[in-house]
Design a protein around this motif. Structure first.
Motif, PDB file in Angstrom:
ATOM      1  N   ALA A 184      39.828  37.450  30.872  1.00 43.87           N
ATOM      2  CA  ALA A 184      38.926  38.281  31.667  1.00 43.87           C
ATOM      3  C   ALA A 184      38.070  37.433  32.598  1.00 43.87           C
ATOM      4  CB  ALA A 184      38.031  39.105  30.735  1.00 43.87           C
ATOM      5  N   ALA A 185      37.654  36.246  32.101  1.00 42.64           N
ATOM      6  CA  ALA A 185      36.816  35.378  32.924  1.00 42.64           C
ATOM      7  C   ALA A 185      37.598  34.762  34.074  1.00 42.64           C
ATOM      8  CB  ALA A 185      36.217  34.273  32.053  1.00 42.64           C
ATOM      9  N   GLU A 186      38.903  34.616  33.890  1.00 46.18           N
ATOM     10  CA  GLU A 186      39.718  33.923  34.888  1.00 46.18           C
ATOM     11  C   GLU A 186      40.525  34.877  35.771  1.00 46.18           C
ATOM     12  OE1 GLU A 186      42.150  31.246  32.667  1.00 46.18           O
ATOM     13  OE2 GLU A 186      40.574  29.723  32.502  1.00 46.18           O
ATOM     14  N   HIS A 187      40.486  36.175  35.457  1.00 46.33           N
ATOM     15  CA  HIS A 187      41.323  37.116  36.209  1.00 46.33           C
ATOM     16  C   HIS A 187      40.495  38.282  36.740  1.00 46.33           C
ATOM     17  CE1 HIS A 187      44.395  34.846  34.063  1.00 46.33           C
ATOM     18  NE2 HIS A 187      45.292  35.346  34.896  1.00 46.33           N
ATOM     19  N   ASP A 188      40.930  38.789  37.842  1.00 47.45           N
ATOM     20  CA  ASP A 188      40.293  39.915  38.502  1.00 47.45           C
ATOM     21  C   ASP A 188      40.646  41.210  37.780  1.00 47.45           C
ATOM     22  OD1 ASP A 188      39.093  41.472  40.608  1.00 47.45           O
ATOM     23  OD2 ASP A 188      41.120  41.883  41.305  1.00 47.45           O
ATOM     24  N   VAL A 189      39.643  42.030  37.489  1.00 47.39           N
ATOM     25  CA  VAL A 189      39.862  43.267  36.744  1.00 47.39           C
ATOM     26  C   VAL A 189      40.715  44.245  37.546  1.00 47.39           C
ATOM     27  CG1 VAL A 189      38.726  45.271  35.714  1.00 47.39           C
ATOM     28  CG2 VAL A 189      37.705  43.005  35.478  1.00 47.39           C
ATOM     29  N   LEU A 190      40.467  44.348  38.841  1.00 48.92           N
ATOM     30  CA  LEU A 190      41.155  45.346  39.662  1.00 48.92           C
ATOM     31  C   LEU A 190      42.638  45.041  39.832  1.00 48.92           C
ATOM     32  CD1 LEU A 190      40.991  47.850  41.521  1.00 48.92           C
ATOM     33  CD2 LEU A 190      40.467  46.280  43.404  1.00 48.92           C
ATOM     34  N   THR A 191      42.972  43.803  40.175  1.00 46.01           N
ATOM     35  CA  THR A 191      44.364  43.459  40.492  1.00 46.01           C
ATOM     36  C   THR A 191      45.080  42.708  39.376  1.00 46.01           C
ATOM     37  OG1 THR A 191      43.722  41.348  41.497  1.00 46.01           O
ATOM     38  CG2 THR A 191      43.741  43.287  42.928  1.00 46.01           C
ATOM     39  N   GLY A 192      44.321  42.169  38.415  1.00 47.78           N
ATOM     40  CA  GLY A 192      44.924  41.363  37.362  1.00 47.78           C
ATOM     41  C   GLY A 192      45.298  39.956  37.801  1.00 47.78           C
ATOM     42  N   LEU A 193      44.943  39.587  39.028  1.00 48.36           N
ATOM     43  CA  LEU A 193      45.280  38.258  39.550  1.00 48.36           C
ATOM     44  C   LEU A 193      44.226  37.237  39.131  1.00 48.36           C
ATOM     45  CD1 LEU A 193      46.354  39.156  43.209  1.00 48.36           C
ATOM     46  CD2 LEU A 193      47.832  38.757  41.232  1.00 48.36           C
ATOM     47  N   PRO A 194      44.587  35.960  39.110  1.00 48.92           N
ATOM     48  CA  PRO A 194      43.596  34.920  38.806  1.00 48.92           C
ATOM     49  C   PRO A 194      42.460  34.913  39.824  1.00 48.92           C
ATOM     50  CG  PRO A 194      45.832  34.033  38.686  1.00 48.92           C
ATOM     51  CD  PRO A 194      45.949  35.402  39.283  1.00 48.92           C
TER      52      PRO A 194
END
Length: 633
Positions: A201-211
């Motif tokens: 969660a800290a390393e990835h974007d919530v909306l897109t799931g991308l780093p």
């Protein structure tokens, strides 16, 4: 401890295996499950307890028996071969229903067990004693039992009974140790999973799931190190969604979110698994292509990406137009450090965004432009701090009478003992909102102070046109601030003509423009539309806003006599102004032929080097004398 043959304990008399199965199966199943004991491998600690129980009680067999739904399963056993028996043949199913040790002196004489397969067949049980084993919540679930093919009319001795109780408690202690260990392992596993989830969660974007950006930068540095070892290249791309704000504003943030998710999916679809795509923030994405050996590889990916990103997005049964600008930089061709490579890619992206919807690869020329722009910003900030932005004034001439109708105030950066710096030399500063806003404020104050001075001297200067920028309208108080400054100097708004460019109509503060211009217009200030015809300004703006003056851009005027198209545009714009009752002003008049052309086609006012270059405020009295002010009709 002895019970009369055939007479089960009072508690057991109300409990048959089938009754217990129906009442307590769920509770017992849950209790046993907490220990993860069923069908587990042999363990010496349990085996030793069973063996010791058999030795002390002098029986042929002993076991630790767990009562499952339809079987009894021996965790430990000695003197018997079977590892489990059906529940119907279980002595222990009765034992766990007892408050203390269940003793069967002679099974053949007990109506509960006389026909039991374990009695009438191997191992030929006659004597049985079983002590219940309880779970931590008191649920009976197993039994420590001893049994023998020889009946014992006297049952267990007091020592044997005590030993069986003590050993059963030891089994319970072992089980609790086992449960504690299981819980600790479960907690550790849950903590590891949670830690992994938190890290993700800290390393990835919530909306897109991308780093996120941080992960992207780490991978960039790792890819560069690998490229150095393998003598390959790394391509870094920055991708910016074009007109994202307009999509958010017109279709809503849900549509914007859908667009970002769609872009993320499309970027992933054209990349290899070894490549990285990340959301760097807002509507900007980052891409890393590693292991590149030929430039054609990058070009191929860019082509695929551009085609994919430009496909319309389906959102709620409607197609949303998509576009993206891409900036590309390559290690080690363009930069040798991650920070520098990022800067190169950013510069390429900025160049691509000038025209939108295309990809641009970094070049040395972009770096030179960046350095030049950086110097511009430095000059502008220093000039702001030292309050060196001043106004120079270019006269505006009535093309019919040749008289002075007013001036346009043009910003200059004053340098003591040197030629002032022209706006084109620090043009990049106007793209920086805080700098542009401060320059505008200093200019407004300077112009209003000059006007106050001229009025005090009785000079008849007509009006002064002041240019605005998009930054002025990003707040909703521009009109109020300007009127307050005018009133503070005891001036009338009618001495000011406000010039507005198309950028003001299309900028981020566009929704504030109509209210501000309407207020200023009602207070007597004239509004001029500057640079009309050079971009997106349209007839809609002439209808939507209170426009009094239409300024024809110098680029068209310069083409008069050289370019038939420019001349036609000038004629059309003059005609448009005339038909709408709007005054027209031709900028950049440098020759008599140009002046005569625009005059002959009905243009009202001209300004340019033919009449005078912009000059400092000290030269205004001489210009007024040179061009007598046109009398009001």
């Amino acid at each position: 401890m002895t019970l009369d043959d055939g007479k089960p304990p009072a508690r057991s008399s109300r409990s048959s295996p089938s009754a217990m199965k129906s009442r307590s199966r769920t509770r017992r199943r849950a209790a046993i499950a907490r220990y993860h004991i069923l069908d587990s491998s042999a363990e010496a600690d349990f085996d030793n307890i069973a063996m010791l129980a058999g030795r002390i009680c002098a029986t042929q067999s002993a076991a630790i028996s767990f009562i499952d739904d339809d079987r009894q399963w021996f965790k430990s056993r000695c003197g018997i071969e079977a590892s489990e028996t059906p529940i119907e043949a279980s002595f222990c199913a009765y034992a766990i229903g007892s408050a203390d040790i269940l003793v069967v002196n002679d099974a053949t004489r007990d109506i509960r067990f006389a026909a039991n397969p374990l009695v009438v067949g191997d191992p030929w049980v006659r004597f049985y004693a079983g002590m219940p084993i309880l779970a931590s919540d008191g649920t009976p679930m197993a039994s420590l039992c001893v049994f023998d093919p020889v009946p014992r009319p006297r049952g267990l001795t007091e020592i044997e009974a005590m030993t069986l109780r003590v050993l059963a408690s030891q089994v319970q202690s072992l089980l609790e140790l086992r449960r504690s260990h299981i819980e600790r392992e479960a907690q550790a596993a849950a903590k590891a999973i949670l830690s992994k989830e938190w890290k993700h969660a800290a390393e990835h974007d919530v909306l897109t799931g991308l780093p996120h950006r941080g992960v992207f930068q780490k991978r960039l540095r790792a890819a560069m190190r690998e490229a150095e070892r393998n003598n390959t290249r790394v391509a870094m791309m920055l991708v910016d969604v074009d007109h994202f704000k307009q999509i958010n504003d017109t279709l809503g943030h849900d549509a914007g979110d859908a667009l970002l998710r769609g872009f993320a999916n499309r970027l992933q679809s054209v990349l290899r698994k070894s490549d990285t795509v990340a959301r760097l923030g807002g509507d900007e994405f980052g891409i890393l292509l590693s292991g590149i050996r030929r430039e054609e590889q990058v070009a191929s990916v860019v082509r695929s990406m551009t085609e994919r990103l430009h496909e319309p997005l389906l959102y709620k049964d409607r197609l949303v137009a998509c576009n993206a600008s891409i900036g590309v930089a390559i290690y080690p061709d363009h930069a040798l450090t991650a920070d520098r490579l990022t800067k190169c890619s950013d510069l390429a992206l900025a160049e691509a965004k000038r025209t939108r919807g295309r990809a641009e690869t970094f070049s040395a020329g972009l770096a030179a432009d960046f350095e030049r722009n950086a110097r511009m910003l430095t000059i502008a900030r220093k000039a702001i701090d030292e309050r060196r932005f001043v106004a120079h004034y270019q006269p505006k001439i009535d093309l019919t009478t040749g008289g002075l109708v007013g001036f346009e105030a043009l910003v200059r950066c004053d340098r003591v003992g040197k030629t002032p710096i022209l706006p084109r030399m620090f043009a990049q500063a106007f793209a920086d909102r805080p700098i542009a806003l401060e320059i505008s404020r200093q200019m407004m104050a300077c112009v209003l102070d000059d006007i106050r001075c001229w009025q005090d001297r009785g000079l008849r200067f007509g009006h002064v046109a002041i240019n605005t920028c998009a930054a002025d309208f990003m707040g909703d108080d521009f009109a109020e601030r300007l009127l307050s400054a005018i009133e503070a100097r005891r001036l009338h708004p009618g001495v000011i003509e406000l010039e507005v460019t198309e950028g003001v109509f299309l900028g981020r503060g566009a929704h504030h423009v109509a209210r501000a211009l309407t207020l200023l217009s009602t207070r007597g200030m004239r509004i001029a539309l500057d640079d009309f015809g050079t971009g997106y300004a349209s007839l809609t703006h002439l209808k939507q806003f209170p426009v009094d003056v239409l300024k024809i851009d110098r680029s068209f005027v310069a083409g008069i006599g050289k370019n038939a198209g420019d001349a036609a545009i000038v004629r059309a714009l003059i005609g448009l102004g005339s038909s709408l009752g709007i005054e027209t002003v031709a900028e950049g008049i440098e020759t008599s032929a140009q002046a005569e052309f625009v005059k002959s086609h009905g243009c009202d006012v001209g300004q340019g080097f033919l009449y005078s270059a912009a000059q400092g405020p000290a030269s205004v009295p001489a210009l007024i004398t040179r061009f007598a002010v046109r009398e009001a009709a």
